[in-house]
Enzyme design. Sequence first.
Site, PDB file in Angstrom:
ATOM      1  N   ASN A   1      34.656  48.391  32.098  1.00 43.00           N
ATOM      2  CA  ASN A   1      35.994  48.556  32.667  1.00 43.00           C
ATOM      3  C   ASN A   1      36.921  48.564  31.450  1.00 43.00           C
ATOM      4  O   ASN A   1      37.119  47.531  30.814  1.00 43.00           O
ATOM      5  CB  ASN A   1      36.286  47.385  33.591  1.00 43.00           C
TER       6      ASN A   1
ATOM      7  N   ASN B 259      48.026  49.753  36.087  1.00 48.02           N
ATOM      8  CA  ASN B 259      46.920  50.618  36.491  1.00 48.02           C
ATOM      9  C   ASN B 259      47.033  51.962  35.779  1.00 48.02           C
ATOM     10  O   ASN B 259      48.074  52.294  35.192  1.00 48.02           O
ATOM     11  CB  ASN B 259      46.944  50.829  38.004  1.00 48.02           C
TER      12      ASN B 259
ATOM     13  N   CYS C 176      44.095  41.266  36.491  1.00 50.82           N
ATOM     14  CA  CYS C 176      42.935  42.081  36.126  1.00 50.82           C
ATOM     15  C   CYS C 176      41.938  41.167  35.425  1.00 50.82           C
ATOM     16  O   CYS C 176      42.178  40.734  34.284  1.00 50.82           O
ATOM     17  CB  CYS C 176      43.350  43.232  35.220  1.00 50.82           C
ATOM     18  N   GLY C 177      40.828  40.875  36.081  1.00 45.33           N
ATOM     19  CA  GLY C 177      39.869  39.907  35.549  1.00 45.33           C
ATOM     20  C   GLY C 177      39.148  40.382  34.307  1.00 45.33           C
ATOM     21  O   GLY C 177      38.885  39.601  33.389  1.00 45.33           O
ATOM     22  N   ASN C 178      38.816  41.684  34.234  1.00 47.12           N
ATOM     23  CA  ASN C 178      38.201  42.209  33.023  1.00 47.12           C
ATOM     24  C   ASN C 178      39.240  42.393  31.926  1.00 47.12           C
ATOM     25  O   ASN C 178      38.978  42.143  30.746  1.00 47.12           O
ATOM     26  CB  ASN C 178      37.500  43.538  33.315  1.00 47.12           C
TER      27      ASN C 178
ATOM     28  N   ASN D  49      42.237  47.123  46.617  1.00 49.07           N
ATOM     29  CA  ASN D  49      40.983  47.382  45.919  1.00 49.07           C
ATOM     30  C   ASN D  49      39.855  47.231  46.944  1.00 49.07           C
ATOM     31  O   ASN D  49      39.782  46.205  47.634  1.00 49.07           O
ATOM     32  CB  ASN D  49      40.788  46.377  44.784  1.00 49.07           C
TER      33      ASN D  49
ATOM     34  N   CYS E 272      35.093  45.654  38.084  1.00 48.67           N
ATOM     35  CA  CYS E 272      36.385  45.067  38.462  1.00 48.67           C
ATOM     36  C   CYS E 272      36.191  43.563  38.521  1.00 48.67           C
ATOM     37  O   CYS E 272      35.406  43.064  39.334  1.00 48.67           O
ATOM     38  CB  CYS E 272      36.855  45.608  39.812  1.00 48.67           C
ATOM     39  N   GLY E 273      36.890  42.831  37.658  1.00 44.53           N
ATOM     40  CA  GLY E 273      36.697  41.385  37.582  1.00 44.53           C
ATOM     41  C   GLY E 273      37.182  40.655  38.814  1.00 44.53           C
ATOM     42  O   GLY E 273      36.464  39.824  39.385  1.00 44.53           O
ATOM     43  N   THR E 274      38.415  40.958  39.253  1.00 43.04           N
ATOM     44  CA  THR E 274      38.895  40.310  40.471  1.00 43.04           C
ATOM     45  C   THR E 274      38.061  40.739  41.665  1.00 43.04           C
ATOM     46  O   THR E 274      37.823  39.954  42.587  1.00 43.04           O
ATOM     47  CB  THR E 274      40.379  40.645  40.721  1.00 43.04           C
TER      48      THR E 274
END
Length: 269
Positions: free
Chosen positions: A13, A72, A81-83, A184, A211-213
């Site tokens: 990502n 985005n 955004c987790g990543n 998402n 996608c981290g989240t």
Amino acid sequence: MSYPFLKGHGTENDFVLLPDHDGLIHGDLAPSRVAALCDRRAGIGGDGVVRVVRATAVGEGPGAEWFMDYRNADGSLAEMCGNGIRVLARHLLDEGLVTGPTFQVATRAGLRSVTVDGPAVTVDMGTPAVLGETTVSVAGRTWPARHVSMGNPHAVAFVEDLRDAGALLDPPGFDPTVYPRGVNVEFVARRGVRHVAMRVHERGSGETRSCGTGACAVMVASALADGAGPGETYRVDVPGGELSVTWTAEDRVLLTGPAVIVARGTTDL
């Protein structure tokens, strides 16, 4: 105006990072400029843009020196955004901008605690919110989905085969009364005990390699579907690699995975 950039990814990502420590280029980050930076043929290429800025420069409150201003690929703002936050953390530590290995980062979803341990970065993603049932659809097929918020909205649908979701070139259908700002959408298939695989269509970016989240939302939905809950760890496979997600007994979700800086340069896009 020319300014430096970095390119990094977390389980593929990928993001364009803009080290704008004093908040000088905010006015230049119109959606069209973000889209140009993320363009994979005419730009640098990425699933989004992470502006790395001091919290005081954007009026953020106490608790963290750095703020993640995430956009985005279409230029729209995102809460979390987790990543992306893991890649930002790698940059901060590599450049000596934090003392580490554990520090706080401010986001639009609130403060997040980050710990860097060798190649792995763990983020305390906060407390999940499980908000009920909904539906999503692709190419005329509809699936029940669980609505989970990780600071940003997710709809998690279980499928027999990840190919059922098609190419995900277009946004899946969803209920706009549930998700007025978009959502998402994750499609999940079981691989074993506490082991799932997922595909994701991210609002504003399309299908991404990770996608981290989304992985966090998938883990929470999977644990609940398994009759479990806090106190479990799941392996979540994404097209770009593997993530580990723990839902702690204290009702916090911890996301662990790699984060890599792969390039740097200067751009006037």
